[in-house]
Design a protein around this motif. Structure first.
Motif, PDB file in Angstrom:
ATOM      1  N   PHE A 174       6.872  29.980 -19.575  1.00  0.00           N
ATOM      2  CA  PHE A 174       8.137  28.961 -19.953  1.00  0.00           C
ATOM      3  C   PHE A 174       9.433  30.015 -20.216  1.00  0.00           C
ATOM      4  O   PHE A 174      10.191  29.496 -19.817  1.00  0.00           O
ATOM      5  N   THR A 175       9.078  31.289 -20.851  1.00  0.00           N
ATOM      6  CA  THR A 175      10.384  32.048 -20.864  1.00  0.00           C
ATOM      7  C   THR A 175      10.892  32.571 -19.474  1.00  0.00           C
ATOM      8  O   THR A 175      12.198  32.912 -19.388  1.00  0.00           O
ATOM      9  N   ALA A 176      10.023  32.770 -18.590  1.00  0.00           N
ATOM     10  CA  ALA A 176      10.475  33.344 -17.296  1.00  0.00           C
ATOM     11  C   ALA A 176      11.323  32.308 -16.617  1.00  0.00           C
ATOM     12  O   ALA A 176      12.194  32.603 -15.883  1.00  0.00           O
ATOM     13  N   HIS A 177      11.081  31.002 -16.642  1.00  0.00           N
ATOM     14  CA  HIS A 177      11.638  30.062 -16.049  1.00  0.00           C
ATOM     15  C   HIS A 177      12.902  29.168 -16.975  1.00  0.00           C
ATOM     16  O   HIS A 177      13.712  28.356 -16.581  1.00  0.00           O
ATOM     17  N   ARG A 178      13.077  29.755 -18.324  1.00  0.00           N
ATOM     18  CA  ARG A 178      13.760  28.929 -19.080  1.00  0.00           C
ATOM     19  C   ARG A 178      15.279  29.144 -18.651  1.00  0.00           C
ATOM     20  O   ARG A 178      15.905  28.252 -18.684  1.00  0.00           O
ATOM     21  N   ASP A 179      15.707  30.031 -18.106  1.00  0.00           N
ATOM     22  CA  ASP A 179      17.155  30.089 -17.689  1.00  0.00           C
ATOM     23  C   ASP A 179      17.315  29.181 -16.464  1.00  0.00           C
ATOM     24  O   ASP A 179      18.380  28.469 -16.469  1.00  0.00           O
ATOM     25  N   GLU A 180      16.284  29.181 -15.599  1.00  0.00           N
ATOM     26  CA  GLU A 180      16.260  28.413 -14.320  1.00  0.00           C
ATOM     27  C   GLU A 180      16.555  27.023 -14.855  1.00  0.00           C
ATOM     28  O   GLU A 180      17.140  26.065 -14.355  1.00  0.00           O
ATOM     29  N   VAL A 181      15.929  26.459 -16.133  1.00  0.00           N
ATOM     30  CA  VAL A 181      15.723  25.036 -16.527  1.00  0.00           C
ATOM     31  C   VAL A 181      17.104  24.759 -17.149  1.00  0.00           C
ATOM     32  O   VAL A 181      17.584  23.710 -16.713  1.00  0.00           O
ATOM     33  N   ILE A 182      17.634  25.745 -17.731  1.00  0.00           N
ATOM     34  CA  ILE A 182      18.783  25.443 -18.404  1.00  0.00           C
ATOM     35  C   ILE A 182      20.105  25.295 -17.244  1.00  0.00           C
ATOM     36  O   ILE A 182      21.041  24.474 -17.462  1.00  0.00           O
ATOM     37  N   GLN A 183      19.865  26.014 -16.141  1.00  0.00           N
ATOM     38  CA  GLN A 183      20.983  26.008 -15.304  1.00  0.00           C
ATOM     39  C   GLN A 183      20.848  24.510 -14.423  1.00  0.00           C
ATOM     40  O   GLN A 183      21.959  23.779 -14.438  1.00  0.00           O
ATOM     41  N   LEU A 184      19.686  24.212 -14.416  1.00  0.00           N
ATOM     42  CA  LEU A 184      19.308  22.884 -13.763  1.00  0.00           C
ATOM     43  C   LEU A 184      19.878  21.597 -14.363  1.00  0.00           C
ATOM     44  O   LEU A 184      20.418  20.759 -13.949  1.00  0.00           O
ATOM     45  N   MET A 185      19.577  21.708 -15.632  1.00  0.00           N
ATOM     46  CA  MET A 185      19.760  20.662 -16.470  1.00  0.00           C
ATOM     47  C   MET A 185      21.247  20.348 -16.877  1.00  0.00           C
ATOM     48  O   MET A 185      21.647  19.375 -17.721  1.00  0.00           O
ATOM     49  N   LEU A 208      16.341  20.681 -23.350  1.00  0.00           N
ATOM     50  CA  LEU A 208      15.489  21.889 -23.016  1.00  0.00           C
ATOM     51  C   LEU A 208      13.936  21.616 -22.953  1.00  0.00           C
ATOM     52  O   LEU A 208      13.378  21.634 -22.169  1.00  0.00           O
ATOM     53  N   SER A 209      13.614  21.216 -24.243  1.00  0.00           N
ATOM     54  CA  SER A 209      12.382  20.825 -24.430  1.00  0.00           C
ATOM     55  C   SER A 209      11.635  19.654 -23.784  1.00  0.00           C
ATOM     56  O   SER A 209      10.883  19.839 -22.955  1.00  0.00           O
ATOM     57  N   ILE A 210      12.629  18.497 -23.165  1.00  0.00           N
ATOM     58  CA  ILE A 210      12.205  17.372 -22.434  1.00  0.00           C
ATOM     59  C   ILE A 210      12.254  18.191 -21.135  1.00  0.00           C
ATOM     60  O   ILE A 210      11.294  17.834 -20.159  1.00  0.00           O
ATOM     61  N   ALA A 211      13.253  18.794 -20.467  1.00  0.00           N
ATOM     62  CA  ALA A 211      13.319  19.188 -19.217  1.00  0.00           C
ATOM     63  C   ALA A 211      12.341  20.084 -18.700  1.00  0.00           C
ATOM     64  O   ALA A 211      11.996  20.293 -17.767  1.00  0.00           O
ATOM     65  N   ASP A 268      17.061  14.272 -15.796  1.00  0.00           N
ATOM     66  CA  ASP A 268      15.529  14.547 -15.004  1.00  0.00           C
ATOM     67  C   ASP A 268      15.467  14.588 -13.474  1.00  0.00           C
ATOM     68  O   ASP A 268      14.656  15.355 -13.237  1.00  0.00           O
ATOM     69  N   ASP A 269      16.464  14.000 -13.025  1.00  0.00           N
ATOM     70  CA  ASP A 269      16.560  14.198 -11.435  1.00  0.00           C
ATOM     71  C   ASP A 269      16.533  15.556 -11.051  1.00  0.00           C
ATOM     72  O   ASP A 269      16.180  16.020 -10.254  1.00  0.00           O
ATOM     73  N   ARG A 270      17.683  16.116 -11.688  1.00  0.00           N
ATOM     74  CA  ARG A 270      17.721  17.599 -11.416  1.00  0.00           C
ATOM     75  C   ARG A 270      16.805  18.388 -11.555  1.00  0.00           C
ATOM     76  O   ARG A 270      16.548  19.412 -10.716  1.00  0.00           O
ATOM     77  N   VAL A 271      15.917  18.115 -12.639  1.00  0.00           N
ATOM     78  CA  VAL A 271      14.886  19.183 -12.865  1.00  0.00           C
ATOM     79  C   VAL A 271      13.679  18.760 -11.886  1.00  0.00           C
ATOM     80  O   VAL A 271      12.958  19.458 -11.435  1.00  0.00           O
ATOM     81  N   ALA A 307      -4.473   0.268 -24.386  1.00  0.00           N
ATOM     82  CA  ALA A 307      -3.575  -0.690 -24.910  1.00  0.00           C
ATOM     83  C   ALA A 307      -3.448  -0.252 -26.592  1.00  0.00           C
ATOM     84  O   ALA A 307      -2.373  -0.922 -27.195  1.00  0.00           O
ATOM     85  N   GLN A 308      -4.054   0.721 -27.163  1.00  0.00           N
ATOM     86  CA  GLN A 308      -3.988   0.947 -28.530  1.00  0.00           C
ATOM     87  C   GLN A 308      -3.338   2.189 -28.858  1.00  0.00           C
ATOM     88  O   GLN A 308      -3.089   2.727 -29.885  1.00  0.00           O
ATOM     89  N   GLU A 309      -2.896   2.810 -27.642  1.00  0.00           N
ATOM     90  CA  GLU A 309      -2.308   4.340 -27.903  1.00  0.00           C
ATOM     91  C   GLU A 309      -0.691   4.098 -28.533  1.00  0.00           C
ATOM     92  O   GLU A 309      -0.145   3.149 -28.199  1.00  0.00           O
ATOM     93  N   LYS A 310      -0.609   5.001 -29.417  1.00  0.00           N
ATOM     94  CA  LYS A 310       0.635   5.171 -30.066  1.00  0.00           C
ATOM     95  C   LYS A 310       1.701   5.788 -29.142  1.00  0.00           C
ATOM     96  O   LYS A 310       1.410   6.672 -28.405  1.00  0.00           O
ATOM     97  N   LYS A 311       3.044   5.597 -29.647  1.00  0.00           N
ATOM     98  CA  LYS A 311       3.994   5.932 -28.944  1.00  0.00           C
ATOM     99  C   LYS A 311       4.243   7.723 -29.460  1.00  0.00           C
ATOM    100  O   LYS A 311       4.035   7.738 -30.549  1.00  0.00           O
ATOM    101  N   ARG A 312       4.462   8.373 -28.661  1.00  0.00           N
ATOM    102  CA  ARG A 312       4.653   9.665 -28.851  1.00  0.00           C
ATOM    103  C   ARG A 312       5.699  10.488 -27.739  1.00  0.00           C
ATOM    104  O   ARG A 312       5.482  10.357 -26.641  1.00  0.00           O
ATOM    105  N   ALA A 313       6.679  11.029 -28.142  1.00  0.00           N
ATOM    106  CA  ALA A 313       7.644  11.773 -27.504  1.00  0.00           C
ATOM    107  C   ALA A 313       7.134  13.109 -26.708  1.00  0.00           C
ATOM    108  O   ALA A 313       6.102  13.664 -27.078  1.00  0.00           O
ATOM    109  N   ILE A 314       7.389  13.240 -25.259  1.00  0.00           N
ATOM    110  CA  ILE A 314       7.135  14.082 -24.589  1.00  0.00           C
ATOM    111  C   ILE A 314       7.154  15.420 -24.984  1.00  0.00           C
ATOM    112  O   ILE A 314       6.231  16.476 -24.791  1.00  0.00           O
ATOM    113  N   GLN A 315       8.187  15.997 -25.649  1.00  0.00           N
ATOM    114  CA  GLN A 315       8.383  17.187 -26.187  1.00  0.00           C
ATOM    115  C   GLN A 315       7.374  17.408 -27.189  1.00  0.00           C
ATOM    116  O   GLN A 315       7.076  18.714 -27.584  1.00  0.00           O
ATOM    117  N   PHE A 316       6.954  16.630 -28.089  1.00  0.00           N
ATOM    118  CA  PHE A 316       5.761  16.652 -28.981  1.00  0.00           C
ATOM    119  C   PHE A 316       4.451  16.419 -28.709  1.00  0.00           C
ATOM    120  O   PHE A 316       3.597  17.489 -28.874  1.00  0.00           O
TER     121      PHE A 316
END
Length: 602
Positions: free
Chosen positions: A398-409, A418-421, A500-503, A575-584
């Motif tokens: 994660f840390t090795a790619h962090r800067d790349e993701v920051i630039q892409l987003m 950053l969490s979602i990207a 999301d498209d850029r990432v 059908a019974q699954e609860k909503k949960r955000a991707i970053q969590f």
């Protein structure tokens, strides 16, 4: 899917930075080409020298081939008119007709025909210009599918650029201190003004015949000046040039009495199945097998898969649309979050002593629901190869790619971005562990061959899946619920789809969003809100007759129509699954500091 770069320069052709060119090639590994134009002495030039002045147009496109039986290189150029098209999109339909073969070639042909349309001899130049704009907007208004593009009308010296009204494809722009313009699918590290998202408010136009160049001294770099006009999207049926918004306005009807309970036999559930099945089918059929991946990888379609309601429902409907001998990859991502890992270690040692720690990845919420969703798909659709791709991301990676993701987003720049990207970045890479059950469990490292990734984005906005929807209903009833959903749908184009498209596209893959199909969105917005979710509906008058009816009655109000459809298709647990955000669910939230807030700027 493609990468686009365009520049308008006052003194030379402005090319992308090396990093930008790399990202463009990543988006379109099948073709990369440039086309350069010079326009001399634009009308209205204000210069202090006697030498002819020139403005420089640079067009660059990369191509990921997903339509037709051959790779169509871009930019497309019409020699007769000197017109140029850089297209990044999927025109599933034009004028309501399904597009077979390559959509870029067909659209370019239609654009050129619009420019070369026969005019009456007595028409003025202004009338001809306006009529050509009207014909172009009519074509664009009748495109069903995601897009961003740059189009140069060589006959009238007009530049057009736009994104679809839902903003499903990235397009950024920036203007430097000299007026040089750049329009690009991705950002770059150039000095000066930062890139901004091209607004999804309509068709943007620059009349290049009215560009002015000015400089105070003969040897000074000239400065460009121009006006950007916008032809807006409109719901109204008015005279062109206006873009017809393909998404219908929200049905704001309020019920006169308490609406009946939603059930498996409700007609709206059957209609939902037809509409969503149609949208999924368009997006998964006839995909060429041009992908790369591990030996033996054969999937043309993959799903960004958490095991939640939306993505599992899409996987189930993709099964109905595809031949049984085509495998479907389910890509599930989990992260090593140091904070969570430390807390789990303390808890484990307290409860289990010296016993070995369970896998930090397998304990991720999305991994647990992902495994369960995979098992349910295998049970309901046993004649399909469902390949579960477990993407495990160590903190060090994660840390090795962090800067790349920051630039892409960019230009998005918050901790939540950053969490979602990061979750989307590593998931769309499509590289993980696959376990094969034969004589024993065999785990191998695998990279998907699919260039198409299905995403469930849009379901929460359309079917009241967020917690705030329940709060709005509790406070203001159906009026408050409708207002909240209308707000969500109305700002889809201004939110995060460009990020999301850029990432995602950086790995040479294309995200497709069945819930954000224009026709499906219009169907949903026109359906009464009580036929989409269970807020305010009455309970069944009699006790349920069987287990499925009992489960249907007990389903959460959020996205209840989708839950009932999953139940109807055999996906009882889904059908019974609860909503949960991707970053969590994937544990990318607060990877580095437990005190950071999602809104905090990086």
């Amino acid at each position: 899917m493609c990468g686009i770069f365009f520049s308008l320069g006052a003194s030379e052709h402005v090319l992308p930075q090396e990093k930008t060119a790399t990202w463009l090639r990543n988006r379109g590994p099948d073709n990369y080409y440039s086309h350069l134009l010079k326009l001399e002495s634009p009308r209205g030039a204000e210069v202090s020298t006697t030498t002819p002045e020139t403005i420089y147009l640079t067009f660059i496109s990369s191509v990921l081939a997903l339509r037709g039986d051959h790779v169509t290189g871009q930019p497309l150029v019409d020699v007769d008119s000197n017109s140029v098209l850089c297209w990044n999109g999927e025109a599933w339909k034009i004028n309501g007709e399904l597009v077979d073969g390559n959509d870029t070639e067909l659209l370019f042909q239609k654009f050129i025909e619009a420019l070369k349309h026969h005019h009456d001899a007595g028409e003025s130049e202004e009338v001809r210009l306006n009529s050509s704009v009207a014909r172009l907007t009519n074509i664009i208004s009748n495109i069903t599918g995601p897009f961003s593009f740059v189009f140069y009308d060589g006959l009238h010296r007009r530049l057009y650029f736009s994104r679809d009204c839902l903003g499903r494809r990235s397009l950024l722009h920036r203007q430097d201190d000299y007026g040089d313009l750049r329009i690009c699918s991705v950002s770059d590290g150039s000095p000066g003004a930062a890139f901004e998202e091209v607004e999804t408010d309509g068709l943007h136009m620059i009349d290049l015949s009215r560009v002015t160049l000015s400089k105070n001294m003969p040897d000074e770099t000239p400065r460009l000046s121009y006006l950007v006009e916008v032809v807006p999207w409109s719901y109204d049926s008015v005279d062109a040039p206006l873009l017809r918004n393909p998404v219908a306005p929200m049905n704001r009807t309020l019920p006169s009495t308490d609406p009946p309970s939603l059930s498996l036999s409700s007609p709206c559930v059957q209609t939902l199945e037809q509409e969503l099945g149609r949208s999924v089918g368009i997006r998964v059929r006839n995909i060429p097998q041009l992908g790369y991946g591990s030996p033996g990888a054969d999937a043309k379609v993959a799903v960004l898969f958490s095991g939640g309601l939306d993505c599992t429902l899409l996987a189930r409907l993709a099964h109905d649309a595809l031949p049984k001998d085509e495998s479907i990859d389910l890509i599930n991502v989990a992260f090593e979050n140091p904070r969570v890992a430390a807390a789990l270690k303390i808890k484990h040692e307290k409860e289990n002593g010296a016993e070995p720690m369970p896998s930090i990845y397998e304990s991720c919420p999305d991994r647990i629901t992902g495994r369960a969703g995979h098992a349910e798909l295998q049970k309901v659709c046993p004649d399909r190869v469902w390949r579960f791709v477990a993407v495990n991301v160590p903190f060090q990676e994660f840390t090795a790619h962090r800067d790349e993701v920051i630039q892409l987003m960019r230009p998005h720049n918050t901790e939540m971005d950053l969490s979602i990207a990061c979750a989307l970045y590593f998931a769309s890479r499509g590289q993980g562990a696959v376990t094969t059950i034969d004589d024993g469990d065999t785990t191998t490292i695998y990279t998907t061959s699919s260039r198409v990734l299905l995403s469930g984005l849009g379901a929460d906005e359309l079917f009241a899946g967020y917690g705030r929807h329940g709060i709005a209903f509790a406070r203001q009833g159906f009026q408050g619920l409708i207002d909240e959903i209308d707000l969500d749908v109305g700002r889809l184009g201004k939110r995060n789809l460009g990020r999301d498209d850029r990432v995602i596209s950086n790995w040479g893959r294309e995200a497709r969003f069945p819930f954000l199909d224009e026709e499906f969105v219009s169907y949903a917005t026109q359906t009464p809100v009580w036929e989409r979710c269970g807020f305010g509906t009455t309970k069944a008058e009699s006790a349920p007759n069987d287990e499925l009816d009992r489960i249907a009655e007990s389903l959460d109000s959020e996205k209840k129509a989708l839950r009932l459809l999953a139940l109807k298709l055999g996906m009882v647990q889904t059908a019974q699954e609860k909503k949960r955000a991707i970053q969590f669910g994937s544990r990318t939230a607060k990877m580095e500091s437990g005190k950071s807030k999602g809104t905090q700027t990086i």
